[in-house]
Design a protein around this motif. Structure first.
Motif, mmCIF file in Angstrom:
data_model
loop_
_atom_site.group_PDB
_atom_site.id
_atom_site.type_symbol
_atom_site.label_atom_id
_atom_site.label_comp_id
_atom_site.label_asym_id
_atom_site.label_seq_id
_atom_site.Cartn_x
_atom_site.Cartn_y
_atom_site.Cartn_z
ATOM 1 N N ALA A 178 1.552 2.288 -1.140
ATOM 2 C CA ALA A 178 0.365 2.233 -0.605
ATOM 3 C C ALA A 178 -0.322 3.415 -0.881
ATOM 4 N N LYS A 179 0.218 4.511 -0.708
ATOM 5 C CA LYS A 179 -0.387 5.965 -1.006
ATOM 6 C C LYS A 179 -0.635 6.093 -2.462
ATOM 7 N N LEU A 180 0.344 5.496 -3.041
ATOM 8 C CA LEU A 180 0.043 5.681 -4.792
ATOM 9 C C LEU A 180 -1.221 4.983 -5.165
ATOM 10 N N TYR A 181 -1.205 3.731 -4.665
ATOM 11 C CA TYR A 181 -2.403 2.888 -4.989
ATOM 12 C C TYR A 181 -3.698 3.432 -4.466
ATOM 13 N N GLN A 182 -3.805 3.942 -3.274
ATOM 14 C CA GLN A 182 -5.010 4.743 -2.968
ATOM 15 C C GLN A 182 -5.352 5.821 -3.882
ATOM 16 N N THR A 183 -4.287 6.702 -4.145
ATOM 17 C CA THR A 183 -4.650 7.589 -5.110
ATOM 18 C C THR A 183 -4.980 7.314 -6.477
ATOM 19 N N LEU A 184 -4.223 6.195 -7.267
ATOM 20 C CA LEU A 184 -4.797 5.688 -8.736
ATOM 21 C C LEU A 184 -6.249 5.348 -8.343
ATOM 22 N N ALA A 185 -6.530 4.713 -7.269
ATOM 23 C CA ALA A 185 -7.803 3.895 -7.252
ATOM 24 C C ALA A 185 -8.940 5.051 -7.225
ATOM 25 N N HIS A 186 -8.550 6.158 -6.335
ATOM 26 C CA HIS A 186 -9.447 7.254 -6.288
ATOM 27 C C HIS A 186 -9.715 7.991 -7.816
ATOM 28 N N LYS A 198 0.827 -3.505 6.759
ATOM 29 C CA LYS A 198 -0.642 -4.449 6.723
ATOM 30 C C LYS A 198 -1.441 -3.112 6.728
ATOM 31 N N VAL A 199 -2.499 -3.062 5.837
ATOM 32 C CA VAL A 199 -3.311 -2.213 5.787
ATOM 33 C C VAL A 199 -4.630 -2.699 6.313
ATOM 34 N N ARG A 200 -5.424 -2.063 7.006
ATOM 35 C CA ARG A 200 -6.799 -2.591 7.473
ATOM 36 C C ARG A 200 -7.784 -1.118 7.712
ATOM 37 N N ASP A 201 -8.881 -1.522 6.829
ATOM 38 C CA ASP A 201 -9.875 -0.446 6.962
ATOM 39 C C ASP A 201 -9.002 0.879 6.194
ATOM 40 N N GLY A 202 -8.205 0.627 5.294
ATOM 41 C CA GLY A 202 -7.408 2.017 4.744
ATOM 42 C C GLY A 202 -6.628 2.381 5.739
ATOM 43 N N LYS A 203 -6.051 1.768 6.693
ATOM 44 C CA LYS A 203 -5.099 2.395 7.623
ATOM 45 C C LYS A 203 -3.963 1.285 8.013
ATOM 46 N N VAL A 204 -2.710 1.919 8.364
ATOM 47 C CA VAL A 204 -1.796 1.181 8.473
ATOM 48 C C VAL A 204 -1.974 0.467 10.116
#
Length: 230
Positions: free
Chosen positions: A157-165, A29-35
């Motif tokens: 989750a890390k891949l999603y954040q990278t792709l979004a960036h 569960k991610v909240r404000d970008g953190k687990v």
């Protein structure tokens, strides 16, 4: 980029959500970008794990022998998800298993989701493979235990954040949550041939039948036959 969501992954006994079972659920569960919270749990299957699945995942019969059953684990996972958007790599696969597992106990599971595989297929047409492992290698994302549910969920989750960036500004529609859909088919009853075959196998193995022929489904009968023939 979403700052709050659930990234999740499941390991299963096969590829068909109508016939196979979930072995392991991993989610964060991610909240404000953190687990903020984690969910990691095995589910005890109704039949033994095929060698090919053990080879792929590393999950053995011994590892799941003391696990809780599907009807015990799934409600806890649904509570964990709440109203969050789900993120997964080929999320429709994981969602289909969760949908069937929830439906088996009369529980609803209607969710919005984002698929990192769908995003990768659009923005990385040049890459030969869009598997989670290949994309993690491409972006130097560490996955300490591939094909284990929680570690794959964390990598997603890390891949999603990278792709979004890199791509959300150029392709905003790709990053919009979409309604996840899967139609759960009504289980078909076991055929007379299946029931007769099971009874014959049980006699040969000197095993008392632990199933009810009046409620046995076709997929359950297939699993039991496969189990008894090993």
């Amino acid at each position: 980029m979403l700052k709050s969501y659930i990234a999740f992954d499941v390991e299963t006994t096969g590829l068909n959500p109508q016939e196979n079972e979930i072995l392991e659920i991993g989610a964060l569960k991610v909240r404000d970008g953190k687990v903020a919270e984690r969910f990691m749990e095995f589910i005890r299957p109704t039949c033994s794990i095929a060698p090919a699945i053990t080879e792929l995942t590393g999950i053995t019969d011994k590892m799941v022998a003391g696990a809780r059953t599907r009807c015990q684990v799934i409600p806890d996972f649904l509570d964990f998800c709440g109203d969050d958007v789900l993120i997964g790599h080929n999320v429709s696969f994981d969602y289909s298993f969760m949908k069937c597992s929830a439906a088996a106990d009369g529980l609803p599971f209607e969710k919005m989701g984002i698929d990192t595989l769908k995003i990768a297929r659009k923005v990385h047409k040049d890459l030969e493979s869009k598997s989670l492992g290949s994309l993690c290698g491409y972006y130097h994302i560490e996955n300490k235990s591939a094909h284990r549910a929680y570690h794959d969920a964390l990598a997603t989750a890390k891949l999603y954040q990278t792709l979004a960036h890199f791509f959300e500004e150029k392709e905003p529609k790709l990053f919009q949550p979409m309604q996840l859909t899967y139609r759960v088919k009504k289980p078909r009853p076991a055929t007379a041939k299946q029931v007769a075959f099971l009874e014959n196998l049980s006699r040969k193995k000197h095993i008392a039948p632990g199933w009810d022929p009046d409620t046995l489904t076709m997929s359950e009968a297939s699993r039991l036959i496969e189990e008894l023939r090993r």
